[in-house]
Design a protein around this motif. Structure first.
Motif, PDB file in Angstrom:
ATOM      1  N   ALA A 169      38.147  21.164  -3.094  1.00 55.36           N
ATOM      2  CA  ALA A 169      37.533  22.494  -3.004  1.00 55.36           C
ATOM      3  C   ALA A 169      36.441  22.698  -4.048  1.00 55.36           C
ATOM      4  O   ALA A 169      35.651  23.639  -3.946  1.00 55.36           O
ATOM      5  N   GLY A 170      36.385  21.834  -5.043  1.00 53.76           N
ATOM      6  CA  GLY A 170      35.400  21.989  -6.102  1.00 53.76           C
ATOM      7  C   GLY A 170      34.026  21.518  -5.671  1.00 53.76           C
ATOM      8  O   GLY A 170      33.875  20.436  -5.102  1.00 53.76           O
ATOM      9  N   LYS A 171      33.016  22.308  -5.938  1.00 49.83           N
ATOM     10  CA  LYS A 171      31.645  21.936  -5.585  1.00 49.83           C
ATOM     11  C   LYS A 171      31.031  21.145  -6.749  1.00 49.83           C
ATOM     12  O   LYS A 171      31.161  21.524  -7.909  1.00 49.83           O
ATOM     13  N   ILE A 172      30.351  20.072  -6.385  1.00 49.67           N
ATOM     14  CA  ILE A 172      29.701  19.199  -7.362  1.00 49.67           C
ATOM     15  C   ILE A 172      28.186  19.328  -7.200  1.00 49.67           C
ATOM     16  O   ILE A 172      27.657  19.246  -6.089  1.00 49.67           O
ATOM     17  N   MET A 173      27.502  19.515  -8.314  1.00 50.87           N
ATOM     18  CA  MET A 173      26.040  19.482  -8.337  1.00 50.87           C
ATOM     19  C   MET A 173      25.609  18.352  -9.264  1.00 50.87           C
ATOM     20  O   MET A 173      26.285  18.099 -10.261  1.00 50.87           O
ATOM     21  N   ILE A 174      24.512  17.670  -8.940  1.00 47.84           N
ATOM     22  CA  ILE A 174      23.964  16.665  -9.843  1.00 47.84           C
ATOM     23  C   ILE A 174      22.539  17.053 -10.222  1.00 47.84           C
ATOM     24  O   ILE A 174      21.795  17.583  -9.403  1.00 47.84           O
ATOM     25  N   ASP A 175      22.194  16.794 -11.478  1.00 47.44           N
ATOM     26  CA  ASP A 175      20.903  17.205 -12.029  1.00 47.44           C
ATOM     27  C   ASP A 175      20.294  16.017 -12.757  1.00 47.44           C
ATOM     28  O   ASP A 175      20.809  15.572 -13.784  1.00 47.44           O
ATOM     29  N   ALA A 176      19.176  15.503 -12.223  1.00 41.83           N
ATOM     30  CA  ALA A 176      18.544  14.311 -12.787  1.00 41.83           C
ATOM     31  C   ALA A 176      17.437  14.633 -13.788  1.00 41.83           C
ATOM     32  O   ALA A 176      16.875  13.706 -14.386  1.00 41.83           O
ATOM     33  N   ASN A 177      17.118  15.901 -13.975  1.00 41.84           N
ATOM     34  CA  ASN A 177      16.017  16.265 -14.886  1.00 41.84           C
ATOM     35  C   ASN A 177      14.772  15.412 -14.628  1.00 41.84           C
ATOM     36  O   ASN A 177      14.108  14.937 -15.552  1.00 41.84           O
ATOM     37  N   ASN A 178      14.485  15.207 -13.338  1.00 37.66           N
ATOM     38  CA  ASN A 178      13.291  14.480 -12.871  1.00 37.66           C
ATOM     39  C   ASN A 178      13.293  12.993 -13.243  1.00 37.66           C
ATOM     40  O   ASN A 178      12.232  12.356 -13.262  1.00 37.66           O
ATOM     41  N   ALA A 179      14.467  12.428 -13.524  1.00 37.40           N
ATOM     42  CA  ALA A 179      14.536  11.022 -13.926  1.00 37.40           C
ATOM     43  C   ALA A 179      14.597  10.060 -12.744  1.00 37.40           C
ATOM     44  O   ALA A 179      14.497   8.843 -12.929  1.00 37.40           O
ATOM     45  N   TYR A 180      14.771  10.570 -11.523  1.00 35.99           N
ATOM     46  CA  TYR A 180      14.792   9.725 -10.332  1.00 35.99           C
ATOM     47  C   TYR A 180      13.413   9.734  -9.665  1.00 35.99           C
ATOM     48  O   TYR A 180      12.537  10.513 -10.008  1.00 35.99           O
TER      49      TYR A 180
END
Length: 389
Positions: free
Chosen positions: A199-210
């Motif tokens: 039930a937990g939502k996951i967000m990913i944040d690359a800070n423009n590194a991809y």
């Protein structure tokens, strides 16, 4: 904001400014762009006195020279005919002024800004996520040990009521060899998703590194994760986001694209309206609360989502939740676990991935008046109408 309640004789009598200090609950490591963020935090606070009553709030770009032009002004003159604070006063005054108005009216700010939306008398409850999962594992050569460490950090948040987590990724962009760092990103996201549960939502944040192709590699590898959005995968580019959206559509992978923090592309809102971006993330302190009320109204009209960025400013964390009353498609409060000396947020609580916002007048944040007065005298400043006039 209903300016009809503002009396014509209410004038700004005093403005005081101080810097409050505190710490995060845990040291914050690097991200895809920069190095260790550390534990220490500060909040610039203005205390404004109008008609003998004070309001407190975050304030940026405030100087004594600027404030001198406000002392003695009518509160009513700071607002336009729509009940919005004039843009020239927002960054410096919107939070203390809204806090003052809430206290004067005996209402929480979320009731002042709710407009036509009907709110019950109960405290406002808004989804939130833990934003504290940085690159705290770079000193560990073993991937399994790195995953275990990051899982432990996520469990700390879970024990405090968090259920949704944003995870910094992009280790291969600067701090590790490209594929080794990307492989670790993927392993850590999988590990933290186990802590969050289905039930937990996951967000990913690359800070423009991809870049675009690396983003696709990572998203493909995380297809079995309840991944809610990918944030700042690469610097905003309409053509690349159009490609990514089509790629996700063809795969049937329901992941939102979020962007807008930092030096956002000037056409980002237009690109979102054209379907390239789903979630906008401008900061809650700059450009601020009033800007967000205006932007949120526009995003709502196009079915877009609002998720104000707030990292490192303990006042903004709590104030941002009030915006949910004015913006229909408000997604989350970004929660950075910080304690600031002299700032009491005990009226707020986190439970099952939601932040409960108190019905206390103003923003519901208490301040130690004596400490603020001491800091004003030691390292801040104060302007008083009686002394100026």
């Amino acid at each position: 904001m209903n300016i009809a309640v503002i009396q014509a004789d209410w004038k700004v009598e005093k403005i005081e400014f101080a810097k409050l200090t505190g710490e995060r609950a845990r040291n914050a490591g690097a991200n895809g762009r920069i190095g260790i963020h550390g534990k220490s935090c500060t909040v610039d606070i203005a205390r404004i006195t109008i008609d003998g009553q004070s309001g407190y709030g975050s304030s940026i770009h405030m100087t004594p020279e600027w404030a001198e032009n406000i002392i003695g002004r009518r509160l009513l003159d700071l607002f336009d005919e729509r009940g919005r604070l004039h843009e020239a006063y927002r960054l410096q005054l919107e939070y203390p002024v809204f806090d003052w108005l809430g206290k004067r009216e005996g209402k929480p700010v979320y009731q002042l800004v709710s407009g036509a939306r009907t709110l019950s008398g109960a405290p406002l409850v808004v989804p939130c996520y833990d934003t504290s999962l940085y690159f705290d594992d770079l000193h560990l050569p073993d991937e399994r040990a790195a995953v275990a460490l990051m899982q432990e950090e996520a469990m700390q948040g879970y024990a405090k009521g968090q259920r949704h987590f944003k995870i910094k990724v992009g280790r291969g962009g600067r701090h590790m060899p490209l594929w080794e760092g990307t492989k670790r990103d993927i392993a850590i996201v999988h590990g933290i998703s186990e802590v969050a549960g289905p039930a937990g939502k996951i967000m990913i944040d690359a800070n423009n590194a991809y870049n675009l192709n690396l983003t696709k590699e990572v998203l493909a590898a995380l297809a079995d994760v309840n991944l809610y959005w990918v944030e700042e995968a690469f610097h905003e580019d309409e053509a690349l986001y159009e490609d990514l959206k089509e790629w996700l559509r063809q795969r049937g992978q329901n992941v939102l694209i979020a962007d807008g923090e930092g030096l956002a592309a000037p056409h980002l809102v237009e690109w979102a309206i054209r379907g390239r971006v789903d979630v906008l993330q401008y900061d809650i302190i700059w450009p601020g609360f009033t800007h967000w009320m205006e932007l949120g109204e526009k995003l709502d009209a196009h079915g877009l989502r609002s998720a104000p960025h707030c990292y490192g400013n303990a006042y903004g964390i709590y104030a941002s939740g009030h915006l949910a009353a004015a913006v229909r498609n408000f997604e989350f409060v970004e929660y950075d676990d910080i304690t600031i000396e002299g700032m009491d947020v005990s009226g707020y609580r986190i439970e099952n991935g939601e932040i409960h916002i108190p019905a206390t007048p103003g923003f519901g944040i208490g301040f130690d008046d004596e400490l603020v007065t001491y800091l004003v005298g030691r390292s801040g400043w104060s302007l008083d109408a009686e002394k100026i006039l």
